[in-house]
Design a protein around this motif. Structure first.
Motif, PDB file in Angstrom:
ATOM      1  N   LEU A 103       0.816  -1.213   0.000  1.00 24.40           N
ATOM      2  CA  LEU A 103       0.000   0.000   0.000  1.00 24.40           C
ATOM      3  C   LEU A 103       0.852   1.267   0.000  1.00 24.40           C
ATOM      4  CD1 LEU A 103      -2.731  -0.967   2.617  1.00 24.40           C
ATOM      5  CD2 LEU A 103      -2.898  -1.044   0.126  1.00 24.40           C
ATOM      6  N   LYS A 104       0.316   2.321  -0.584  1.00 23.68           N
ATOM      7  CA  LYS A 104       1.016   3.601  -0.663  1.00 23.68           C
ATOM      8  C   LYS A 104       1.297   4.171   0.727  1.00 23.68           C
ATOM      9  CE  LYS A 104       0.683   8.226  -2.645  1.00 23.68           C
ATOM     10  NZ  LYS A 104       1.189   8.899  -1.470  1.00 23.68           N
ATOM     11  N   GLU A 105       0.449   3.897   1.696  1.00 22.83           N
ATOM     12  CA  GLU A 105       0.643   4.410   3.050  1.00 22.83           C
ATOM     13  C   GLU A 105       1.970   3.923   3.641  1.00 22.83           C
ATOM     14  OE1 GLU A 105      -2.235   3.111   1.974  1.00 22.83           O
ATOM     15  OE2 GLU A 105      -3.547   4.862   2.082  1.00 22.83           O
ATOM     16  N   TYR A 106       2.353   2.694   3.319  1.00 28.17           N
ATOM     17  CA  TYR A 106       3.628   2.177   3.807  1.00 28.17           C
ATOM     18  C   TYR A 106       4.788   2.978   3.213  1.00 28.17           C
ATOM     19  CZ  TYR A 106       1.214  -1.827   5.755  1.00 28.17           C
ATOM     20  OH  TYR A 106       0.396  -2.635   6.491  1.00 28.17           O
ATOM     21  N   LYS A 107       4.691   3.250   1.932  1.00 25.87           N
ATOM     22  CA  LYS A 107       5.738   4.041   1.272  1.00 25.87           C
ATOM     23  C   LYS A 107       5.820   5.429   1.903  1.00 25.87           C
ATOM     24  CE  LYS A 107       7.041   6.003  -3.169  1.00 25.87           C
ATOM     25  NZ  LYS A 107       6.667   6.193  -4.579  1.00 25.87           N
TER      26      LYS A 107
ATOM     27  N   TRP B  55       9.190   6.866   3.721  1.00 29.46           N
ATOM     28  CA  TRP B  55       9.902   8.050   3.251  1.00 29.46           C
ATOM     29  C   TRP B  55       9.937   9.138   4.320  1.00 29.46           C
ATOM     30  CZ3 TRP B  55      12.961   8.823  -0.894  1.00 29.46           C
ATOM     31  CH2 TRP B  55      13.036   7.756  -1.789  1.00 29.46           C
ATOM     32  N   ARG B  56       8.898   9.247   5.119  1.00 27.59           N
ATOM     33  CA  ARG B  56       8.950  10.222   6.225  1.00 27.59           C
ATOM     34  C   ARG B  56      10.061   9.862   7.199  1.00 27.59           C
ATOM     35  NH1 ARG B  56       3.008  10.178   7.756  1.00 27.59           N
ATOM     36  NH2 ARG B  56       2.753   9.575   5.729  1.00 27.59           N
ATOM     37  N   CYS B  57      10.167   8.582   7.535  1.00 30.54           N
ATOM     38  CA  CYS B  57      11.222   8.132   8.454  1.00 30.54           C
ATOM     39  C   CYS B  57      12.599   8.323   7.825  1.00 30.54           C
ATOM     40  CB  CYS B  57      11.030   6.659   8.814  1.00 30.54           C
ATOM     41  SG  CYS B  57       9.549   6.317   9.773  1.00 30.54           S
ATOM     42  N   GLY B  58      12.732   7.930   6.576  1.00 29.42           N
ATOM     43  CA  GLY B  58      14.020   7.965   5.900  1.00 29.42           C
ATOM     44  C   GLY B  58      14.542   9.353   5.599  1.00 29.42           C
ATOM     45  N   THR B  59      13.658  10.320   5.541  1.00 28.02           N
ATOM     46  CA  THR B  59      14.092  11.680   5.228  1.00 28.02           C
ATOM     47  C   THR B  59      14.090  12.598   6.448  1.00 28.02           C
ATOM     48  OG1 THR B  59      11.849  12.285   4.531  1.00 28.02           O
ATOM     49  CG2 THR B  59      13.369  11.524   2.810  1.00 28.02           C
ATOM     50  N   ALA B  60      13.862  12.037   7.614  1.00 25.07           N
ATOM     51  CA  ALA B  60      13.913  12.833   8.849  1.00 25.07           C
ATOM     52  C   ALA B  60      15.315  13.419   9.004  1.00 25.07           C
ATOM     53  CB  ALA B  60      13.565  11.962  10.049  1.00 25.07           C
ATOM     54  N   THR B  61      15.381  14.663   9.440  1.00 23.16           N
ATOM     55  CA  THR B  61      16.674  15.343   9.514  1.00 23.16           C
ATOM     56  C   THR B  61      17.250  15.413  10.927  1.00 23.16           C
ATOM     57  OG1 THR B  61      15.544  17.471   9.629  1.00 23.16           O
ATOM     58  CG2 THR B  61      16.248  16.712   7.448  1.00 23.16           C
ATOM     59  N   THR B  62      16.467  15.017  11.918  1.00 26.40           N
ATOM     60  CA  THR B  62      16.974  14.984  13.290  1.00 26.40           C
ATOM     61  C   THR B  62      16.589  13.647  13.929  1.00 26.40           C
ATOM     62  OG1 THR B  62      14.977  15.916  14.302  1.00 26.40           O
ATOM     63  CG2 THR B  62      16.660  17.496  13.541  1.00 26.40           C
TER      64      THR B  62
ATOM     65  N   PHE C 171      13.083  11.596  13.520  1.00 21.00           N
ATOM     66  CA  PHE C 171      13.112  10.188  13.117  1.00 21.00           C
ATOM     67  C   PHE C 171      12.338   9.329  14.116  1.00 21.00           C
ATOM     68  CE2 PHE C 171      15.130   5.988  13.478  1.00 21.00           C
ATOM     69  CZ  PHE C 171      14.871   5.506  12.197  1.00 21.00           C
ATOM     70  N   GLU C 172      12.590   9.521  15.408  1.00 12.99           N
ATOM     71  CA  GLU C 172      11.894   8.738  16.438  1.00 12.99           C
ATOM     72  C   GLU C 172      10.393   8.986  16.402  1.00 12.99           C
ATOM     73  OE1 GLU C 172      13.982   9.849  19.978  1.00 12.99           O
ATOM     74  OE2 GLU C 172      15.634   8.472  19.550  1.00 12.99           O
ATOM     75  N   HIS C 173      10.003  10.226  16.174  1.00 11.54           N
ATOM     76  CA  HIS C 173       8.578  10.561  16.071  1.00 11.54           C
ATOM     77  C   HIS C 173       7.946   9.840  14.875  1.00 11.54           C
ATOM     78  CE1 HIS C 173       4.873  12.861  16.130  1.00 11.54           C
ATOM     79  NE2 HIS C 173       5.073  13.150  14.858  1.00 11.54           N
ATOM     80  N   CYS C 174       8.615   9.874  13.726  1.00 13.74           N
ATOM     81  CA  CYS C 174       8.105   9.201  12.527  1.00 13.74           C
ATOM     82  C   CYS C 174       8.016   7.693  12.736  1.00 13.74           C
ATOM     83  CB  CYS C 174       8.997   9.513  11.329  1.00 13.74           C
ATOM     84  SG  CYS C 174       8.919  11.227  10.799  1.00 13.74           S
ATOM     85  N   MET C 175       9.002   7.130  13.415  1.00 12.16           N
ATOM     86  CA  MET C 175       8.978   5.688  13.680  1.00 12.16           C
ATOM     87  C   MET C 175       7.831   5.319  14.623  1.00 12.16           C
ATOM     88  SD  MET C 175      11.198   4.060  11.870  1.00 12.16           S
ATOM     89  CE  MET C 175      11.575   2.507  12.672  1.00 12.16           C
ATOM     90  N   ARG C 176       7.541   6.170  15.617  1.00 14.25           N
ATOM     91  CA  ARG C 176       6.395   5.918  16.502  1.00 14.25           C
ATOM     92  C   ARG C 176       5.090   5.949  15.712  1.00 14.25           C
ATOM     93  NH1 ARG C 176       9.305   8.922  20.069  1.00 14.25           N
ATOM     94  NH2 ARG C 176       8.202  10.830  19.557  1.00 14.25           N
ATOM     95  N   GLU C 177       4.962   6.929  14.810  1.00 12.64           N
ATOM     96  CA  GLU C 177       3.761   7.000  13.976  1.00 12.64           C
ATOM     97  C   GLU C 177       3.636   5.765  13.098  1.00 12.64           C
ATOM     98  OE1 GLU C 177       3.944  10.624  11.756  1.00 12.64           O
ATOM     99  OE2 GLU C 177       2.941  11.759  13.334  1.00 12.64           O
ATOM    100  N   PHE C 178       4.762   5.329  12.560  1.00 11.96           N
ATOM    101  CA  PHE C 178       4.774   4.129  11.720  1.00 11.96           C
ATOM    102  C   PHE C 178       4.375   2.907  12.545  1.00 11.96           C
ATOM    103  CE2 PHE C 178       7.444   2.236   7.999  1.00 11.96           C
ATOM    104  CZ  PHE C 178       6.325   1.578   7.535  1.00 11.96           C
ATOM    105  N   SER C 179       4.885   2.808  13.748  1.00  9.95           N
ATOM    106  CA  SER C 179       4.565   1.686  14.627  1.00  9.95           C
ATOM    107  C   SER C 179       3.076   1.676  14.967  1.00  9.95           C
ATOM    108  CB  SER C 179       5.402   1.750  15.904  1.00  9.95           C
ATOM    109  OG  SER C 179       5.133   0.651  16.725  1.00  9.95           O
ATOM    110  N   ASN C 180       2.502   2.853  15.161  1.00 14.61           N
ATOM    111  CA  ASN C 180       1.061   2.936  15.422  1.00 14.61           C
ATOM    112  C   ASN C 180       0.257   2.491  14.205  1.00 14.61           C
ATOM    113  OD1 ASN C 180       1.489   3.889  17.998  1.00 14.61           O
ATOM    114  ND2 ASN C 180       1.340   6.030  17.400  1.00 14.61           N
ATOM    115  N   TYR C 181       0.790   2.748  13.021  1.00 17.54           N
ATOM    116  CA  TYR C 181       0.107   2.343  11.786  1.00 17.54           C
ATOM    117  C   TYR C 181       0.216   0.834  11.577  1.00 17.54           C
ATOM    118  CZ  TYR C 181      -1.138   2.064   6.863  1.00 17.54           C
ATOM    119  OH  TYR C 181      -1.732   1.715   5.682  1.00 17.54           O
TER     120      TYR C 181
END
Length: 82
Positions: free
Chosen positions: A38-42, A46-53, A57-67
């Protein structure tokens, strides 16, 4: 990808010991799409991979984990420094 981890990465580090190695986010996405299409995974990837701090990155990974916890755990196996 495992073939490259066994041979290519150690060879490059011997030839170029001061060079930092990074994985290609597009190739990580290709590997991910085998199971998660699914596109949501992509978008999460990409949000996690392009995090600049680290905090971003940790915030994006938490959101991904919730998804999707399973997909996030798959992604966590790749060291963030890469």
């Amino acid at each position: 990808m495992k073939f490259y981890l066994r041979g290519l990465i150690p060879a490059i580090s011997q030839l170029f010991p001061c060079v930092e190695h990074r994985y290609c986010l597009r190739h990580i996405h290709q590997n991910m799409r085998v199971k998660w299409k699914l596109k949501e995974y992509k978008d999460h990837l990409w949000r996690c991979g392009t995090a600049t701090t680290v905090l971003e990155f940790e915030h994006c990974m938490r959101e991904f984990s919730n998804y999707d916890r399973e997909e996030c755990e798959w992604l966590r196996k790749i060291p963030p420094k890469h």
